[in-house]
Design an enzyme around this catalytic site. Sequence first.
Site, PDB file in Angstrom:
ATOM      1  N   LYS A  53       0.660  -1.059   0.048  1.00 41.69           N
ATOM      2  CA  LYS A  53      -0.243   0.253   0.126  1.00 41.69           C
ATOM      3  C   LYS A  53       0.728   1.076   0.019  1.00 41.69           C
ATOM      4  O   LYS A  53       0.338   2.404  -0.736  1.00 41.69           O
ATOM      5  CB  LYS A  53      -1.316  -0.255   0.998  1.00 41.69           C
ATOM      6  CG  LYS A  53      -2.067  -1.144   1.034  1.00 41.69           C
ATOM      7  CD  LYS A  53      -2.824  -1.171   2.732  1.00 41.69           C
ATOM      8  CE  LYS A  53      -3.869  -2.886   2.149  1.00 41.69           C
ATOM      9  NZ  LYS A  53      -4.353  -2.795   3.149  1.00 41.69           N
TER      10      LYS A  53
ATOM     11  N   GLN B 141      -5.218  -1.967   9.746  1.00 45.08           N
ATOM     12  CA  GLN B 141      -4.748  -3.027   8.940  1.00 45.08           C
ATOM     13  C   GLN B 141      -5.389  -4.616   9.571  1.00 45.08           C
ATOM     14  O   GLN B 141      -5.174  -4.948  10.786  1.00 45.08           O
ATOM     15  CB  GLN B 141      -3.550  -3.368   8.523  1.00 45.08           C
ATOM     16  CG  GLN B 141      -3.083  -4.996   7.732  1.00 45.08           C
ATOM     17  CD  GLN B 141      -3.517  -5.007   6.808  1.00 45.08           C
ATOM     18  OE1 GLN B 141      -3.788  -3.821   6.219  1.00 45.08           O
ATOM     19  NE2 GLN B 141      -4.240  -5.764   5.987  1.00 45.08           N
TER      20      GLN B 141
ATOM     21  N   ASP C 272     -11.770   2.299   4.616  1.00 47.09           N
ATOM     22  CA  ASP C 272     -11.191   0.551   4.454  1.00 47.09           C
ATOM     23  C   ASP C 272     -12.943   0.529   4.098  1.00 47.09           C
ATOM     24  O   ASP C 272     -13.343  -0.700   3.453  1.00 47.09           O
ATOM     25  CB  ASP C 272     -10.831  -0.174   5.562  1.00 47.09           C
ATOM     26  CG  ASP C 272      -9.927  -0.903   4.486  1.00 47.09           C
ATOM     27  OD1 ASP C 272      -9.138  -1.396   3.667  1.00 47.09           O
ATOM     28  OD2 ASP C 272      -9.040  -1.005   6.148  1.00 47.09           O
TER      29      ASP C 272
END
Length: 293
Positions: A52, A96, A119
Site C-alpha cells: 500500500k 490492518q 476501507d
Amino acid sequence: MNIIDGKLIAEQIKTEIATEVRKMIDNDINPPHLAAILVGEDGASQTYVASKEKSCKEVGFTSSIYRYPASTSEADLLKAVDFLNEDEEVDGFIVQLPLPKHISVDKIIERINPKKDVDGFHPINAGRMLAGLPSYLPATPFGIMQLIERCNIETEGKNCVVLGRSNIVGTPISILMSRNSKHANATVTICHSKTQNLKEITQKADILIAAIGKPNFVTSDMVKEGAVIIDVGIHRTPSADTKSGFKLCGDVDFLNVSKKASYITPVPGGVGLMTIVALLQNTLKAAKKEIYQ
Ligand code: NAP
C-alpha cells in the site's frame, strides 16, 4: 477465454489517480494522505501494508505507517485511532486486519471517523452503501466492480453466485452486484458453509465470485460453460517450482476452470491488485471531500 488483467487495469487507474494528484499539487492543494495502523508482526499484513505504501508513492500520495507491538492494549489502540481521527493532515486511514485476539475488531472499526474510513468497514459506511447513498465502498468489492465495468462484462439480468458472506467481501459484493445500476442489476445468490447442493447452484452461475478462503475449491465441474469467474482468494501453497518454495493460488482451480470460462481473474494478477487501487481511490475521494464535507 479472456484473462482479466487486474495488473493492467490497476495501472490504468493509478495513472488516472496520479494525474489528479498532480493537478492538486499544481493548485497548491496538499496531495492525499493515507495512514495505516499495523499491529504485530504478521507477515501477510506487513506485505500488504508495504505494498500500500509503495502504491501511495507511485501516485504521489503521502503515506504513513503507525506500527504497534502485538502486545498493544485495546485502550492504546483506540487512542491511536483517536489520534488519526483528529490529525487534520491525514485524509484517510486503515487499521490492518487481523488484529491480535485480545483486541475487538468491531470496537476499533466503530471508533474510526466514518469520514476517514477509507476501507469502508465502519457501520455507517456499510449502512450508506446498503441504502445506495454515497459512501466509501469496501476496497475488494469496489475493485471487483471496476474490473467488471472496465472489461465491459454484461451483468444485467445475469445469475451471479457469490461464494462467501464475509463483511469485507461476500456480503458487500452481493449487494453491489444486485444494485439497480449500469454495471450491476444481476440476480444474486449468496452461498456459505451451510448452503446445500452448492454445485447445483454454482453450475447455474453466469458470474461466479469466489470468496471462500479455500485453495482451489471451485473445480471445473462446478462451473457453467462460458461463465465469468472472479477469484478473490489468495493462498500461499508449497511449490518445488519456485525459488521461494511457495506459489500463490486462489479459491478457483484456475488451470481447469479457465478452460470453461469466458472471463477469469488470475491469482496473482487479478482482484488483489485492484483492492489496493480501490483504497487509493477512496483516499482521493476523502481528500476531495466527495463523500462527506
Ligand atoms: P472469510 O471471512 O473466511 O469468509 C469465508 C466465507 O466462505 C464464509 O462466509 C464461509 O461461510 C464461506 N465458506 C467457507 N467454507 C465454505 C464451503 N465449503 N461452502 C460454502 N461456503 C463456505 O473470508 P474473506 O475474508 O471473505 O476472504 C475470502 C478469501 O479472499 C480468502 O482467501 C482471503 O485471503 C481472500 N481475500 C482476498 C482479498 C484480495 O484483495 N484479493 C481481500 C480480502 C480477502 P460461513 O459464513 O458459513 O462461515
